[in-house]
Design a protein around this motif. Sequence first.
Motif: not given
Length: 90
Positions: A55-58, A60-62
């Motif tokens: 996901t985009i969230d994953a 960005l978190r990475n």
Amino acid sequence: GVGLAVWLGLSATTLGQKALACWIPVAAFVILGYEHSIANMFFIPCGMLAGAEVTIDALLRNLALATAGNIIGGALMVGALYNRMYGKKA
């Protein structure tokens, strides 16, 4: 890894020394499984385009965590150490 390779490469005098000075820290960085934010900016979206379920969230978190780790490792651990060892004395 990359910051150390740059410093070691600059301190080497011959082409062979420069190649080894750059290769060893980068190889250790990869072998130890560390993340590099710039490399992740290519590899993770490339994997997403190939069908990886990221996901985009994953992403960005990475990137946030990898960037923070790269700053700590490169600027603080390598840069500050070199400044402490070779910087101008007040």
